[in-house]
Design a protein around this motif. Structure first.
Motif, mmCIF file in Angstrom:
data_model
loop_
_atom_site.group_PDB
_atom_site.id
_atom_site.type_symbol
_atom_site.label_atom_id
_atom_site.label_comp_id
_atom_site.label_asym_id
_atom_site.label_seq_id
_atom_site.Cartn_x
_atom_site.Cartn_y
_atom_site.Cartn_z
ATOM 1 N N THR A 161 34.393 31.548 42.441
ATOM 2 C CA THR A 161 34.465 30.145 42.065
ATOM 3 C C THR A 161 34.322 29.335 43.339
ATOM 4 O OG1 THR A 161 35.661 28.534 40.711
ATOM 5 C CG2 THR A 161 36.969 29.817 42.273
ATOM 6 N N ASP A 162 34.215 28.012 43.197
ATOM 7 C CA ASP A 162 34.076 27.146 44.356
ATOM 8 C C ASP A 162 35.299 26.240 44.454
ATOM 9 O OD1 ASP A 162 32.182 25.910 46.488
ATOM 10 O OD2 ASP A 162 32.974 24.196 45.370
ATOM 11 N N TYR A 163 35.947 26.278 45.613
ATOM 12 C CA TYR A 163 37.056 25.357 45.889
ATOM 13 C C TYR A 163 36.881 24.852 47.317
ATOM 14 C CZ TYR A 163 41.747 23.376 46.049
ATOM 15 O OH TYR A 163 42.812 22.508 46.161
ATOM 16 N N GLY A 164 35.806 24.096 47.528
ATOM 17 C CA GLY A 164 35.451 23.662 48.873
ATOM 18 C C GLY A 164 34.862 24.774 49.704
ATOM 19 N N GLN A 165 34.854 25.977 49.159
ATOM 20 C CA GLN A 165 34.318 27.186 49.772
ATOM 21 C C GLN A 165 34.236 28.232 48.667
ATOM 22 O OE1 GLN A 165 38.003 27.674 52.298
ATOM 23 N NE2 GLN A 165 37.757 29.795 51.678
ATOM 24 N N PRO A 166 33.419 29.272 48.841
ATOM 25 C CA PRO A 166 33.397 30.333 47.832
ATOM 26 C C PRO A 166 34.744 31.064 47.810
ATOM 27 C CG PRO A 166 31.452 30.438 49.233
ATOM 28 C CD PRO A 166 32.406 29.486 49.890
ATOM 29 N N VAL A 167 35.257 31.298 46.612
ATOM 30 C CA VAL A 167 36.547 31.967 46.442
ATOM 31 C C VAL A 167 36.351 33.185 45.543
ATOM 32 C CG1 VAL A 167 38.895 31.757 45.531
ATOM 33 C CG2 VAL A 167 37.839 29.821 46.716
ATOM 34 N N THR A 168 36.840 34.328 45.983
ATOM 35 C CA THR A 168 36.776 35.546 45.196
ATOM 36 C C THR A 168 37.612 35.385 43.932
ATOM 37 O OG1 THR A 168 36.501 36.872 47.207
ATOM 38 C CG2 THR A 168 37.221 38.026 45.214
ATOM 39 N N ALA A 169 36.983 35.545 42.755
ATOM 40 C CA ALA A 169 37.682 35.326 41.487
ATOM 41 C C ALA A 169 37.888 36.610 40.690
ATOM 42 C CB ALA A 169 36.920 34.310 40.636
ATOM 43 N N ILE A 170 36.869 37.464 40.634
ATOM 44 C CA ILE A 170 36.979 38.750 39.947
ATOM 45 C C ILE A 170 36.375 39.815 40.842
ATOM 46 C CG2 ILE A 170 36.468 40.111 37.880
ATOM 47 C CD1 ILE A 170 35.959 37.560 36.349
ATOM 48 N N VAL A 171 37.077 40.939 40.970
ATOM 49 C CA VAL A 171 36.581 42.067 41.753
ATOM 50 C C VAL A 171 36.588 43.323 40.888
ATOM 51 C CG1 VAL A 171 37.315 41.117 43.974
ATOM 52 C CG2 VAL A 171 38.888 42.576 42.672
ATOM 53 N N GLY A 172 35.782 44.286 41.284
ATOM 54 C CA GLY A 172 35.784 45.546 40.565
ATOM 55 C C GLY A 172 35.043 46.623 41.330
ATOM 56 N N ARG A 173 35.637 47.792 41.344
ATOM 57 C CA ARG A 173 34.975 48.984 41.886
ATOM 58 C C ARG A 173 35.493 50.178 41.102
ATOM 59 N NH1 ARG A 173 35.292 51.165 48.046
ATOM 60 N NH2 ARG A 173 34.429 49.087 48.453
ATOM 61 N N ASP A 174 34.576 50.931 40.498
ATOM 62 C CA ASP A 174 34.954 52.086 39.672
ATOM 63 C C ASP A 174 35.950 51.636 38.599
ATOM 64 O OD1 ASP A 174 33.262 53.699 41.221
ATOM 65 O OD2 ASP A 174 34.847 54.069 42.682
ATOM 66 N N ASN A 175 37.185 52.137 38.639
ATOM 67 C CA ASN A 175 38.180 51.787 37.613
ATOM 68 C C ASN A 175 39.224 50.797 38.099
ATOM 69 O OD1 ASN A 175 39.062 53.947 39.328
ATOM 70 N ND2 ASN A 175 40.746 54.349 37.940
ATOM 71 N N VAL A 176 39.005 50.175 39.261
ATOM 72 C CA VAL A 176 39.953 49.218 39.825
ATOM 73 C C VAL A 176 39.375 47.813 39.720
ATOM 74 C CG1 VAL A 176 41.216 48.493 41.895
ATOM 75 C CG2 VAL A 176 40.880 50.936 41.421
ATOM 76 N N TYR A 177 40.108 46.920 39.043
ATOM 77 C CA TYR A 177 39.655 45.556 38.805
ATOM 78 C C TYR A 177 40.741 44.563 39.206
ATOM 79 C CZ TYR A 177 35.734 47.396 36.115
ATOM 80 O OH TYR A 177 34.589 48.052 35.739
ATOM 81 N N GLY A 178 40.322 43.344 39.500
ATOM 82 C CA GLY A 178 41.278 42.287 39.798
ATOM 83 C C GLY A 178 40.744 40.932 39.381
ATOM 84 N N MET A 179 41.650 40.044 38.973
ATOM 85 C CA MET A 179 41.325 38.660 38.640
ATOM 86 C C MET A 179 42.306 37.758 39.383
ATOM 87 S SD MET A 179 40.745 38.920 34.521
ATOM 88 C CE MET A 179 39.840 40.313 33.812
ATOM 89 N N GLN A 180 41.779 36.839 40.195
ATOM 90 C CA GLN A 180 42.635 35.935 40.956
ATOM 91 C C GLN A 180 43.303 34.902 40.051
ATOM 92 O OE1 GLN A 180 43.493 35.662 44.614
ATOM 93 N NE2 GLN A 180 44.971 34.706 43.233
ATOM 94 N N PHE A 181 42.661 34.568 38.963
ATOM 95 C CA PHE A 181 43.176 33.588 38.006
ATOM 96 C C PHE A 181 44.040 34.286 36.957
ATOM 97 C CE2 PHE A 181 39.018 35.165 36.983
ATOM 98 C CZ PHE A 181 39.133 35.559 35.666
ATOM 99 N N HIS A 182 44.569 33.506 36.017
ATOM 100 C CA HIS A 182 45.399 34.039 34.941
ATOM 101 C C HIS A 182 44.574 34.104 33.656
ATOM 102 C CE1 HIS A 182 49.321 33.956 37.014
ATOM 103 N NE2 HIS A 182 48.804 32.915 37.653
ATOM 104 N N PRO A 183 44.038 35.259 33.296
ATOM 105 C CA PRO A 183 43.213 35.326 32.086
ATOM 106 C C PRO A 183 43.985 34.976 30.822
ATOM 107 C CG PRO A 183 43.722 37.535 32.885
ATOM 108 C CD PRO A 183 44.158 36.576 33.948
ATOM 109 N N GLU A 184 45.277 35.324 30.795
ATOM 110 C CA GLU A 184 46.092 35.078 29.600
ATOM 111 C C GLU A 184 46.378 33.594 29.397
ATOM 112 O OE1 GLU A 184 49.162 35.118 32.850
ATOM 113 O OE2 GLU A 184 47.198 36.041 32.481
ATOM 114 N N LYS A 185 46.058 32.768 30.417
ATOM 115 C CA LYS A 185 46.251 31.322 30.321
ATOM 116 C C LYS A 185 44.929 30.568 30.390
ATOM 117 C CE LYS A 185 50.824 31.567 32.519
ATOM 118 N NZ LYS A 185 51.666 31.123 33.646
#
Length: 208
Positions: A161-185
């Motif tokens: 995403t963009d917040y005055g700069q590129p910001v990592t929002a979703i990552v993934g490699r093989d079976n490891v994933y991450g979301m910086q935001f709150h998907p449930e919200k």
């Protein structure tokens, strides 16, 4: 129906995440029991608060090793918000702290005149195709954070995403994933992302 273990180490948005999973018709198990985590179809590592406190809690409870061993089974793991940051090598939040080192990268504070914390709805920009992003169109999701991830491997980026700069929002490699935001919200888009993750838990062979 998949069983999703939500790791309870004393610092997480446990109930909002569990409700999100349950709305999809699956079992959400809030637990710190290594056997329950090991047996789950998928694991979510939530997190709210400071990186150093969180990683200390994981180490004191032995759950850091439980999470690492779980990843070795090939079943999907998802870190949310601080939980995503914990997946990485290190963080500079209130000192120098070593993370789980499941993905290479460093957590740093927003610099310059940006308002911190970054709080509110920002638009995702998809970076590559992945099973987690099946059927996903670029839209807005809900962020609350003061630190962000600098990736060592650009190929781990699934969305930014963009917040005055590129910001990592979703990552993934093989079976490891991450979301910086709150998907449930994050409305329908966030729930679709959670649904895709649970679908991968039901069939871990489709992990990216």
């Amino acid at each position: 129906m998949a069983t999703i273990a939500i790791v309870d180490y004393g610092m997480g948005n446990l109930h909002s995440v569990s409700k999100g999973v349950e709305r999809l018709g699956h079992q959400a198990l809030i637990t710190s029991d290594p056997k329950e985590i090991e047996a789950a179809d998928g694991v979510i590592l939530p997190g709210v608060g400071a990186f150093g406190d969180a990683i200390d809690q994981l180490r004191e409870t032995g759950l850091d090793q439980v999470v690492r061993e779980y990843v070795q089974t090939g079943k999907p793991l998802l870190g949310i918000c601080l939980g995503m940051q914990l997946l990485f090598t290190s963080s500079e939040e209130h000192g120098e702290h070593q993370g789980l080192d499941l993905l290479p990268g460093r957590v740093v504070r927003f610099q310059g005149e940006l308002k911190v914390p970054h709080m509110g709805w920002n638009r995702l920009a998809l970076a590559k195709s992945d099973p987690l992003l099946t059927g996903i169109e670029e839209g807005h999701v809900y962020f609350v954070h003061s630190y962000h991830v600098l990736l060592n491997q650009p190929s781990d980026l699934l969305a930014s995403t963009d917040y005055g700069q590129p910001v990592t929002a979703i990552v993934g490699r093989d079976n490891v994933y991450g979301m910086q935001f709150h998907p449930e919200k994050s409305g329908e888009l966030g729930i679709r992302l959670l649904r895709n993750f649970v679908d991968m838990c039901r069939n871990p062979l489709i992990c990216g």
